[in-house]
Design a protein around this motif. Structure first.
Motif, mmCIF file in Angstrom:
data_model
loop_
_atom_site.group_PDB
_atom_site.id
_atom_site.type_symbol
_atom_site.label_atom_id
_atom_site.label_comp_id
_atom_site.label_asym_id
_atom_site.label_seq_id
_atom_site.Cartn_x
_atom_site.Cartn_y
_atom_site.Cartn_z
ATOM 1 N N ALA A 1 -0.957 14.951 -4.452
ATOM 2 C CA ALA A 1 -2.144 14.586 -5.219
ATOM 3 C C ALA A 1 -2.390 13.080 -5.103
ATOM 4 C CB ALA A 1 -1.957 14.986 -6.680
ATOM 5 N N THR A 2 -3.483 12.637 -5.680
ATOM 6 C CA THR A 2 -3.840 11.220 -5.646
ATOM 7 C C THR A 2 -2.753 10.360 -6.294
ATOM 8 O OG1 THR A 2 -6.193 11.757 -5.735
ATOM 9 C CG2 THR A 2 -5.558 9.534 -6.382
ATOM 10 N N LEU A 3 -2.449 9.224 -5.676
ATOM 11 C CA LEU A 3 -1.473 8.280 -6.213
ATOM 12 C C LEU A 3 -2.158 6.969 -6.573
ATOM 13 C CD1 LEU A 3 1.484 8.648 -3.662
ATOM 14 C CD2 LEU A 3 1.182 9.854 -5.837
ATOM 15 N N ASP A 4 -1.830 6.429 -7.739
ATOM 16 C CA ASP A 4 -2.260 5.074 -8.081
ATOM 17 C C ASP A 4 -1.359 4.086 -7.355
ATOM 18 O OD1 ASP A 4 -4.215 5.987 -9.880
ATOM 19 O OD2 ASP A 4 -2.728 6.174 -11.477
ATOM 20 N N ALA A 5 -1.925 2.992 -6.893
ATOM 21 C CA ALA A 5 -1.117 2.075 -6.092
ATOM 22 C C ALA A 5 -1.625 0.649 -6.175
ATOM 23 C CB ALA A 5 -1.108 2.523 -4.630
ATOM 24 N N ARG A 6 -0.687 -0.267 -6.073
ATOM 25 C CA ARG A 6 -0.995 -1.670 -5.791
ATOM 26 C C ARG A 6 -0.177 -2.040 -4.566
ATOM 27 N NH1 ARG A 6 -0.353 -5.751 -10.490
ATOM 28 N NH2 ARG A 6 -2.418 -4.913 -10.990
ATOM 29 N N ILE A 7 -0.849 -2.361 -3.484
ATOM 30 C CA ILE A 7 -0.182 -2.640 -2.223
ATOM 31 C C ILE A 7 -0.688 -3.965 -1.662
ATOM 32 C CG2 ILE A 7 0.137 -0.187 -1.705
ATOM 33 C CD1 ILE A 7 -2.242 -0.358 0.186
ATOM 34 N N GLY A 8 -0.110 -4.384 -0.562
ATOM 35 C CA GLY A 8 -0.554 -5.613 0.079
ATOM 36 C C GLY A 8 0.546 -6.653 0.101
ATOM 37 N N SER A 9 0.153 -7.909 -0.008
ATOM 38 C CA SER A 9 1.132 -8.992 0.052
ATOM 39 C C SER A 9 0.763 -10.089 -0.926
ATOM 40 C CB SER A 9 1.218 -9.566 1.474
ATOM 41 O OG SER A 9 -0.038 -10.073 1.889
ATOM 42 N N GLY A 10 1.808 -10.728 -1.464
ATOM 43 C CA GLY A 10 1.631 -11.847 -2.370
ATOM 44 C C GLY A 10 2.397 -13.053 -1.867
ATOM 45 N N PRO A 11 2.524 -14.085 -2.688
ATOM 46 C CA PRO A 11 3.222 -15.299 -2.254
ATOM 47 C C PRO A 11 4.684 -15.059 -1.895
ATOM 48 C CG PRO A 11 1.947 -15.696 -4.256
ATOM 49 C CD PRO A 11 1.951 -14.222 -4.036
ATOM 50 N N ASP A 12 5.334 -14.110 -2.592
ATOM 51 C CA ASP A 12 6.775 -13.937 -2.415
ATOM 52 C C ASP A 12 7.188 -12.554 -1.926
ATOM 53 O OD1 ASP A 12 7.318 -16.557 -3.412
ATOM 54 O OD2 ASP A 12 6.982 -15.789 -5.437
ATOM 55 N N ALA A 13 6.234 -11.628 -1.775
ATOM 56 C CA ALA A 13 6.630 -10.270 -1.407
ATOM 57 C C ALA A 13 5.448 -9.517 -0.813
ATOM 58 C CB ALA A 13 7.160 -9.518 -2.630
ATOM 59 N N SER A 14 5.783 -8.414 -0.127
ATOM 60 C CA SER A 14 4.754 -7.515 0.388
ATOM 61 C C SER A 14 5.188 -6.077 0.141
ATOM 62 C CB SER A 14 4.514 -7.744 1.884
ATOM 63 O OG SER A 14 5.660 -7.393 2.639
ATOM 64 N N PHE A 15 4.208 -5.171 0.135
ATOM 65 C CA PHE A 15 4.452 -3.764 -0.173
ATOM 66 C C PHE A 15 3.498 -2.952 0.688
ATOM 67 C CE2 PHE A 15 4.295 -0.051 -3.176
ATOM 68 C CZ PHE A 15 5.656 0.175 -3.271
ATOM 69 N N ARG A 16 4.039 -2.271 1.689
ATOM 70 C CA ARG A 16 3.213 -1.570 2.672
ATOM 71 C C ARG A 16 3.498 -0.077 2.623
ATOM 72 N NH1 ARG A 16 5.211 -4.338 7.936
ATOM 73 N NH2 ARG A 16 3.693 -2.942 8.912
ATOM 74 N N VAL A 17 2.470 0.715 2.924
ATOM 75 C CA VAL A 17 2.625 2.166 2.968
ATOM 76 C C VAL A 17 2.095 2.687 4.295
ATOM 77 C CG1 VAL A 17 2.473 2.424 0.467
ATOM 78 C CG2 VAL A 17 0.393 2.592 1.843
ATOM 79 N N LYS A 18 2.641 3.821 4.707
ATOM 80 C CA LYS A 18 2.202 4.469 5.942
ATOM 81 C C LYS A 18 2.164 5.973 5.676
ATOM 82 C CE LYS A 18 4.146 3.020 9.796
ATOM 83 N NZ LYS A 18 5.121 2.924 10.942
ATOM 84 N N HIS A 19 1.005 6.601 5.926
ATOM 85 C CA HIS A 19 0.885 8.035 5.657
ATOM 86 C C HIS A 19 -0.177 8.635 6.565
ATOM 87 C CE1 HIS A 19 -2.806 7.414 3.134
ATOM 88 N NE2 HIS A 19 -2.239 6.246 2.953
ATOM 89 N N SER A 20 -0.253 9.963 6.563
ATOM 90 C CA SER A 20 -1.110 10.666 7.521
ATOM 91 C C SER A 20 -2.591 10.426 7.264
ATOM 92 C CB SER A 20 -0.810 12.170 7.485
ATOM 93 O OG SER A 20 -0.979 12.673 6.168
ATOM 94 N N ARG A 21 -2.981 10.272 5.997
ATOM 95 C CA ARG A 21 -4.396 10.060 5.701
ATOM 96 C C ARG A 21 -4.846 8.672 6.146
ATOM 97 N NH1 ARG A 21 -6.930 13.224 1.937
ATOM 98 N NH2 ARG A 21 -8.726 12.038 2.677
ATOM 99 N N ASP A 22 -3.940 7.723 6.044
ATOM 100 C CA ASP A 22 -4.186 6.352 6.500
ATOM 101 C C ASP A 22 -5.462 5.756 5.912
ATOM 102 O OD1 ASP A 22 -3.317 4.117 7.860
ATOM 103 O OD2 ASP A 22 -4.516 4.551 9.640
ATOM 104 N N ASP A 23 -5.771 6.111 4.649
ATOM 105 C CA ASP A 23 -6.913 5.489 3.989
ATOM 106 C C ASP A 23 -6.528 5.134 2.560
ATOM 107 O OD1 ASP A 23 -6.757 8.053 3.053
ATOM 108 O OD2 ASP A 23 -8.806 8.625 3.557
#
Length: 268
Positions: A167-189
């Motif tokens: 189902a739909t997931l809430d997310a905060r992704i991307g990169s900041g001054p000290d860290a990054s958070f990346r996701v990879k999945h089949s929908r790729d959107d």
């Protein structure tokens, strides 16, 4: 630049070539290991002595200590391997990696009834012993024969297809001054609701079956794989997050292996 070293166990460790004080000390250990006038006891004293920059000098007053973090450092494994080689009889035969590690990843996946990606994750997590040659992993058949596949772990692609999509997931992704958070999945959107520079807040649309997540900060990288599940879970990392119906089925906490696992992940 990276250094590759094959341990007596046949496992090949790969790590960034040390520079500065650590690089000089590692070169000294390797030279001592080759010097027949240096005994194994003397080499061990050197590796565990106060001159080793890897050791912790703050935990115990007046002593240098090999902490859990030290034991996780591949350079320390190389140093201990040098001591182990010193203790071998002069004419003893050493089993080469290609003698011991003969099984390919596809063959291991077929024997275990899991995906090739799951085999690689087990290698990255240290649950399956393997040697890397020319970018290709070869496994120890005995390690594969004794491996027990977790019922909660990664499943074969044909098994995964039978389960309901996520189902739909809430997310905060991307990169900041000290860290990054990346996701990879089949929908790729990603359905964006707010953007602050390279930080994105929004939703991963429904329909996914497996998602790879890589969290990276200044001093560590961590990797997770998640799959759909009932109930709500939250995965936090340095202010970033995923929230929704999922469960974590794979975790890699060693930085180089975490990055490699994310790179090798194939969305399904």
């Amino acid at each position: 630049m990276k250094t590759q070293y094959t341990l007596l166990s046949g496992e090949t460790v790969e790590f960034p070539t040390p520079a500065g004080e650590l690089g000089a000390f590692l070169s000294r250990v390797l030279a001592a290991a080759r010097d027949p006038s240096v005994s194994d006891a003397e080499l061990l004293d050197l590796v565990l002595g106060p001159e080793n920059p890897l050791l912790d000098r703050t935990s115990v007053a007046g002593r240098s200590v090999a902490t859990a973090d030290v034991y996780r450092d591949p350079a320390f494994h190389v140093m201990l391997d040098c001591v182990a080689r010193k203790r071998l009889p002069p004419d003893s035969a050493v089993v080469t990696p290609r003698t011991r590690f003969t099984m390919t990843v596809p063959d291991a996946a077929h024997q275990l009834g899991i995906s090739e990606s799951a085999v690689r994750q087990a290698i990255y997590a240290g649950r399956l012993r393997a040697s890397k040659e020319g970018g290709t992993y070869y496994l120890d058949p005995q390690s594969v024969a004794g491996y027990r596949v977790s019922k909660r772990g990664p499943r074969r692609q044909d098994q995964m297809a039978k389960g309901p999509p996520g189902a739909t997931l809430d997310a905060r992704i991307g990169s900041g001054p000290d860290a990054s958070f990346r996701v990879k999945h089949s929908r790729d959107d990603f359905e964006l609701s707010e953007k602050r520079g390279p930080e994105w807040t929004g939703m991963i649309p429904a329909g996914w079956r497996r998602i790879a997540v890589l969290g990276t900060s200044k001093d560590r990288s961590r990797y997770w794989e998640i799959e759909p599940a009932e109930g709500e879970s939250v995965l936090h990392f340095e202010g970033f997050y995923l929230r929704g119906g999922f469960r974590i089925v794979e975790t890699v906490s060693t930085s180089p292996r975490a990055v490699a696992a994310f790179k090798d992940f194939q969305p399904r």
